[in-house]
Design a protein around this motif. Sequence first.
Motif, mmCIF file in Angstrom:
data_model
loop_
_atom_site.group_PDB
_atom_site.id
_atom_site.type_symbol
_atom_site.label_atom_id
_atom_site.label_comp_id
_atom_site.label_asym_id
_atom_site.label_seq_id
_atom_site.Cartn_x
_atom_site.Cartn_y
_atom_site.Cartn_z
ATOM 1 N N THR A 304 12.833 -11.712 -3.719
ATOM 2 C CA THR A 304 11.809 -12.497 -2.986
ATOM 3 C C THR A 304 10.920 -11.656 -2.454
ATOM 4 O O THR A 304 9.811 -12.417 -2.233
ATOM 5 N N SER A 305 11.114 -10.648 -1.994
ATOM 6 C CA SER A 305 9.954 -9.958 -1.222
ATOM 7 C C SER A 305 9.119 -9.442 -2.322
ATOM 8 O O SER A 305 7.623 -9.486 -2.044
ATOM 9 N N SER A 349 9.951 -5.803 2.398
ATOM 10 C CA SER A 349 11.505 -5.775 2.508
ATOM 11 C C SER A 349 11.983 -6.517 3.858
ATOM 12 O O SER A 349 11.643 -6.034 4.958
ATOM 13 N N GLN A 350 13.038 -7.597 3.538
ATOM 14 C CA GLN A 350 13.596 -7.929 4.844
ATOM 15 C C GLN A 350 14.340 -6.897 5.477
ATOM 16 O O GLN A 350 14.451 -6.658 6.532
ATOM 17 N N SER A 351 15.453 -6.254 4.537
ATOM 18 C CA SER A 351 16.353 -5.338 5.346
ATOM 19 C C SER A 351 15.862 -3.995 5.675
ATOM 20 O O SER A 351 16.405 -3.303 6.480
ATOM 21 N N THR A 354 16.783 -1.419 0.864
ATOM 22 C CA THR A 354 16.805 -1.919 -0.376
ATOM 23 C C THR A 354 16.599 -0.425 -1.348
ATOM 24 O O THR A 354 15.609 -0.029 -1.309
ATOM 25 N N VAL A 401 22.234 -15.064 2.418
ATOM 26 C CA VAL A 401 22.031 -14.140 1.411
ATOM 27 C C VAL A 401 20.714 -14.484 0.589
ATOM 28 O O VAL A 401 19.792 -13.674 0.515
ATOM 29 N N SER A 403 16.952 -15.476 0.911
ATOM 30 C CA SER A 403 16.070 -15.269 1.785
ATOM 31 C C SER A 403 15.238 -16.557 1.965
ATOM 32 O O SER A 403 14.703 -17.002 1.030
ATOM 33 N N GLU A 490 20.201 -18.418 -7.410
ATOM 34 C CA GLU A 490 21.026 -17.722 -6.547
ATOM 35 C C GLU A 490 22.048 -18.626 -5.790
ATOM 36 O O GLU A 490 23.085 -18.182 -5.591
HETATM 37 C C1 AGP Z 1 16.355 -13.218 -1.962
HETATM 38 O O1 AGP Z 1 16.848 -14.419 -1.898
HETATM 39 C C2 AGP Z 1 17.239 -12.298 -2.429
HETATM 40 N N1 AGP Z 1 18.662 -12.184 -1.454
HETATM 41 C C3 AGP Z 1 16.589 -10.987 -3.029
HETATM 42 O O2 AGP Z 1 16.144 -11.018 -4.224
HETATM 43 C C4 AGP Z 1 16.215 -10.143 -1.793
HETATM 44 O O3 AGP Z 1 14.805 -10.753 -1.763
HETATM 45 C C5 AGP Z 1 15.956 -8.672 -2.501
HETATM 46 O O4 AGP Z 1 17.278 -8.164 -2.856
HETATM 47 C C6 AGP Z 1 15.156 -7.905 -1.514
HETATM 48 O O5 AGP Z 1 15.859 -7.390 -0.704
HETATM 49 P P1 AGP Z 1 14.798 -7.036 0.917
HETATM 50 O O6 AGP Z 1 13.770 -7.986 1.145
HETATM 51 O O7 AGP Z 1 15.842 -6.764 1.928
HETATM 52 O O8 AGP Z 1 14.266 -5.433 0.493
#
Ligand code: AGP
Length: 610
Positions: A304-305, A349-351, A354, A401, A403, A490
């Motif tokens: 997603t990112s 990145s959300q987390s 990665t 999960v 995003s 997903e």
């Molecule tokens: C999105 O719905 C997913 N869970 C996945 O594609 C996610 O965006 C990807 O793993 C990247 O994660 P991040 O943004 O934490 O780096």
Amino acid sequence: MCGIVGAIAQRPVVEILLEGLRRLEYRGYDSAGVAVLDANNTIQRTRALGRVAALEEKLQQQPARGMVGISHTRWATHGEPSERNAHPHLSSNHIAIVHNGIIENYEELREALISKGYHFESETDTEVVAHLIEETLKTESSLFDAVKAATKQLRGAYALGVISPDEPDTLIATRKGSPLIVGLGLGENFIGSDVQAMLPVTNRFIYLENGDFVKLSRHSVEIFDTEGKKLDRPIKESKACSLDSDLGEFRHYMMKEIHEQPQSVQNTLEGRLGRDTIKQCIEGENVLETLQQVKEVQIIACGTSYHAGLIARYWLESMTDISCSVEVASEYRYRRQPQRDGVLFVTISQSGETADTLAALEKAKSNKCLATLTICNVAESSLIRESDLSLMTVAGAEIGVASTKAFTTQLVCLQLLVGLLAQANGDSLGVVANIVTNLKKLPVLLESVLDKDAEIEILAEHFAEKNHALFLGRGDQYPVAMEGALKLKEISYIHAEAYPAGELKHGPLALVDNEMPIVAVAPNTTLIEKLKSNLEEVRSRGGELYLFADKKVGISQKDNIHVVEMEDVPETIAPIIYTIPLQLLSYYVAVLKGTDVDKPRNLAKSVTVE
Ligand code: AGP
């Protein structure tokens, strides 16, 4: 993805470990386990397939008690999800180990250990490490030295926690590639894959660097490098707060997070917009000087990112003279790229954990780019710590999960970045004022799209029995279509692909029949007439169309066209707004199909292995 929690304390640690594991559940996993050294100095191990709740149940039936222990949630890489493959892994009841990462040379190590008489109980790469430590202990004088010597033989990525009855007052940990954090308590110390796991017991943390080896006792934490030199790593007080795990009125976190988007976008904009300027909101040194030197932006991300990055390329190249390239991290990290001047390297990145994105950042740093910048939702994450500059999304913790709010807040940050680049380089086109005006409208417009909820729920019924779907968009709506297709895949497990609508006639049109629902996003942009022609090509071949279309573009409901009418919205923010109905559509299809919406099969929230 795999989560580690370890503790050495003056009180029983099993409940601390279980609470830590519960707090890591959001990362995604398939089994869990715990090992403690009991009063007789024997390793007591309990493992369960499935949720932490199953592990808890086993521990209720057969309690374990100890003041030092390690625990783990496993996301299978080597060997199926099963109790036998769950961590901790043991070597002859003498070494217990938990591991996050992948040992690439595990097969050759396994063969060598078998020839030395070691017996393997699991199919995992981790058990190899347990036996290897046991083997090195024959020649090394301490558990710490044995872990150090054993890891010298490993190729790949790992975070490890190790205990042994030989040294009941010690917990050993190390990391290379996979994250690991030390938590500092009073008369007790901890290790964890992220701070969330340890927040109930401390807010003081040491973020381990690659190659760090740690010896934890109840009263001390000593860190060494690979050469055995003692290191002085800074202690950070975390401002992170516990994940808000209250579902409120919602059945799933995903739906709660979809509905939080007006607020999370508002929070991300808070204090960052002037009357017609963007305030400097990038953290780091020499921000303005850096932005003035940017000749090119290179964006790297995953999933997603990555889609957010693709949208930003359209924005950046249409609003400034700065060129932009976007690539998935897993490809970029192994590709040779000629060095260029003035590259701002942006990770999204959300987390912030990665593994592929982190490796890409490392590569960019060794290529000597102008500066590195991370757009991220977790302030103390590895990506933030490793980047020169950072721009925070203020989405709040995202638990589902799939995003949702992380994506829309990433887009907000990317638009702020585009505006800041334009501003720093003498914006002559009025780009910044336009961005500011439109971003200010965004939270209210997002609220109004959420009102379409019931209409989209009805539409979802058409998808529940289908096996495939196509998503179409043009220009900056093409990545929106990609994101819509990813969401459907997903969480509902329906095969979905996205195409730029103009590309259909070059192949995918052959797939079109009444079993293939076609979803298209159609805001009133410069490409709308082109899109309408592409949709006609589909309709005249019997395709069933599901359109999210601006009410001004004049597409009306007909036999095989289902239209959800959207408000007229400014072109620059249309990708953010048109994402919402696609999130809702996937959500309702998944609910109808009865899937595990927040924890879809095989997926993890935080992807910390390659
Ligand atoms: C999105 O719905 C997913 N869970 C996945 O594609 C996610 O965006 C990807 O793993 C990247 O994660 P991040 O943004 O934490 O780096």
